[in-house]
Design an enzyme around this catalytic site. Structure first.
Site: not given
Length: 234
Positions: A67, A141, A172, A190
């Site tokens: 990423i 992120c 979360e 997310h």
């Protein structure tokens, strides 16, 4: 249109990287306050909203895996300078910063993509944010636990940060934090890696892995490097 499965190197990491730049553009170009200005009929006040630039700015990448590398590729297309720091493996020498503090001091946009382990929990805390370039944008992120939300809110309120983008939270589903109410924060639940293309490619990759194992071939992604696909199918 090129079929998703035929895009070279495409995967969830492409879409997360796009999400990083969506947030960076939203915060740099001040889309929220400008939208509200137009809606409220305050056209004459448009020059009161400072709009920034990504071209010529420095992007700091924390965690230079798939990423992080894709984010760097997009940064080049925007004409940005890229620097990187990875606590587990050095980035290419031409991009590498000696430590995280040096990266923070040099970055106009700091984006987090390191894994969350005990050593990286609250990697971005009050001490690091005290070193960040004034007016920088912070985007997470990666994993929610990389960022100390209290420290991020304090940095926003002091003007040390000009914006924060978050796609990940700790825990979360996200529990309310006062940071969420700040006007220079953009939040997503997310799902930057859960686009239609990413989900299609996830299923394609899973099917290819099953087909490879059944055909006696080593699959592309193996969690255990000592696993022997030939013994497993014997």
């Amino acid at each position: 249109m090129i079929p998703y499965a035929d895009l070279p190197g495409a995967g969830v990491w492409w879409d997360v990287a796009e999400g990083v730049f969506a947030m960076a553009l939203h915060l740099t170009k001040r889309l929220k306050p400008l939208t509200e200005l137009v809606r409220d009929g305050q056209w004459a006040k448009r020059n009161a909203v400072p709009v920034g630039d990504l071209g010529g700015a420095t992007l700091g990448i924390v965690g230079y895996g798939r990423i992080g590398r894709r984010v760097g590729e997009l940064a080049a297309a925007f004409g940005m300078r890229t620097l990187a720091y990875d606590p587990f493996g050095p980035p290419p020498a031409e991009l590498a910063c000696a430590d995280l503090g040096e990266l923070a001091e040099s970055s106009d946009v700091l984006t987090l993509h390191a894994p969350l382990v005990e050593e990286t929990r609250h990697l971005v805390d009050e001490r690091l944010l005290a070193r960040i370039r004034p007016g920088a944008i912070l985007i997470n992120c990666g994993r929610g636990g990389l960022l100390d939300a209290d420290a991020a809110l304090a940095a926003l309120e002091s003007g040390r940060l000009s914006g924060v983008g978050m796609d990940v939270f700790d825990p979360e589903p996200a529990l309310y934090h006062p940071l969420f109410d700040h006007p220079d924060v953009v939040l997503t639940p997310h799902l930057m890696g859960m686009t239609r293309r990413a989900m299609t490619l996830t299923f394609v990759d899973a099917a290819r892995g099953v087909a490879d194992v059944l055909a006696g071939r080593p699959p592309a992604a193996v969690a255990n490097p000592d696993w022997n696909h030939r013994k497993a199918t014997a």
